[in-house]
Design an enzyme around this catalytic site. Structure first.
Site, mmCIF file in Angstrom:
data_model
loop_
_atom_site.group_PDB
_atom_site.id
_atom_site.type_symbol
_atom_site.label_atom_id
_atom_site.label_comp_id
_atom_site.label_asym_id
_atom_site.label_seq_id
_atom_site.Cartn_x
_atom_site.Cartn_y
_atom_site.Cartn_z
ATOM 1 N N THR A 256 2.620 -4.501 -2.258
ATOM 2 C CA THR A 256 3.802 -5.067 -1.712
ATOM 3 C C THR A 256 5.029 -4.301 -1.836
ATOM 4 O OG1 THR A 256 2.822 -7.611 -1.562
ATOM 5 C CG2 THR A 256 5.266 -7.107 -1.536
ATOM 6 N N PHE A 258 8.918 -3.888 -2.625
ATOM 7 C CA PHE A 258 9.767 -4.767 -2.839
ATOM 8 C C PHE A 258 11.396 -3.881 -2.876
ATOM 9 C CE2 PHE A 258 6.780 -6.975 -4.689
ATOM 10 C CZ PHE A 258 6.788 -8.256 -4.945
#
Ligand SMILES: O=C(O)C(=O)C[C@]1(C(=O)O)C=C[C@@H](O)C=C1
Length: 355
Positions: A256, A258
């Site tokens: 992921t 960010f």
């Protein structure tokens, strides 16, 4: 054996004494820098990125580059805290991957502020209740986080950095075993990242979306005999729930990305990227015209994402990441030409590239 051990430990003690002295010398210098900087921003992402790049470049081993990076992130975190303690908002509650992302970027000497939603992270930073926020923007398996993109479009905050976090999911439960599990709670993103595993190992279990993985744990614990949650090991440990299966994400490279958001324009580090959002006029070839200035000035695009504009049905805005800092001449030229071709362009920020 005994003598050899004593000798090596003696050497380690002497090195630790040196490290202790050097770390405190470094901290004292950071404090002096803090006084020189006065009221201006303490966090300098470009400087931190340059330090990390240099340490990795000069690393002779045997410590791996990743360990060197982690150690220096912590050293800078503690030095920075002597200048001022930063408050960083993130999508809570504690134990989420967002909290891990905060720690990976800022180290442990910051005050984390868990928020209930991505909207809340933006509001907390916009209202000055936190210095920075950390929000998920895309996942390598599930794609873009639409809410973050929508809020970036509306907010005056800038993107000040990015964090890449490898995401490993676990099935956690107090149930007797897999066969007892009738429902699985998790955030929709995490359920999506583990679809094949769930189809194979728990085909009959109901999948229920929760606000966060941590909330999923709490929901699963209400009916612990036949419920499970998908979450990270950190969350499992926080709530003391046994891990029944590890690394259940469909792609072992599941990552992921960010973004760090804040009220700050970051200076060039030498290895940066720029995020922007734009819309094309409603005519044929318009999107092609938008991308042509980038090609003309040899600026690489690393990401292109379209999103409904919300101003009219079937109208879109485009989120782009391009290589380079907006102050670099070729990027500045490309952006100038882009502004002439596009119906609307907003630069979201330039910031150091991370891996
Ligand atoms: O160089 C600075 O401006 C510092 O404040 C020192 C330091 C560091 O520890 O090296 C700490 C915080 C900044 O984000 C950058 C670097």
């Amino acid at each position: 054996m005994g003598e050899e051990l004593k000798e090596y430990r003696g050497q380690i003690d002497r090195i630790d004494d040196d490290l202790l002295r050097l770390l405190n010398q470094r901290a004292a210098l950071a404090r002096k820098i803090g006084h020189v900087k006065g009221e201006s921003t303490v966090l300098r992402p470009e400087r931190e990125a340059q330090i990390l790049q240099r340490m990795v470049r000069n690393n002779p081993g045997p410590l791996p580059d990743q360990s060197i990076t982690q150690l220096f992130v912590e050293i800078m975190s503690h030095c920075r805290a002597l200048e001022t303690q930063l408050c960083v908002a993130y999508l809570g509650p504690s134990g989420t991957f967002s909290q891990e992302a905060v720690e990976k970027r800022f180290g442990h000497a910051v005050l984390g502020k868990p928020c209930n939603s991505i909207d809340d992270v933006f509001h907390t930073v916009e209202s000055g209740k936190a210095n920075y926020g950390v929000v998920p923007v895309e996942n390598s398996t599930e794609g873009a986080i639409g809410r973050t993109l929508d809020l970036l479009l509306q907010s005056h905050l800038k993107v000040c950095g990015e964090v890449m976090l490898p995401v490993h999911q676990c099935l956690i439960s107090r149930a007797a075993g897999l066969s007892a599990i009738k429902r699985v709670f998790s955030h929709a993103q995490s359920l999506g990242q583990c679809q094949s595993w769930l189809n194979t190992h728990l085909p009959a279990a109901e999948r229920i979306a929760a606000g966060s993985n941590t909330q999923a744990i709490l929901l699963s614990l209400e009916k612990h005999a036949d419920s499970a949650a998908i979450a990270g090991v950190m969350a499992a440990a926080n709530y003391d729930v046994p891990v029944l299966a590890e690394n259940i994400e469909d792609d072992p490279r599941n990552t992921t990305r960010f973004l760090v958001i804040g009220d700050q324009e970051v200076a060039p580090s030498g290895k940066d990227k720029t995020s922007l959002v734009m819309s094309a006029p409603n005519r044929s070839g318009a999107v092609y015209d938008l991308l042509a200035p980038l090609a003309r000035h040899d600026v690489s695009m690393t990401r292109l994402e379209s999103r409904p504009a919300r101003s009219g049905i079937w109208e879109y805005v485009f989120f782009l990441d391009i290589e380079g800092h907006q102050l670099e001449p070729k990027v500045a030229l490309a952006l100038d030409e882009l502004r002439q071709a596009a119906a609307f362009v907003k630069t979201l920020g330039s910031y150091p590239v991370t891996t």
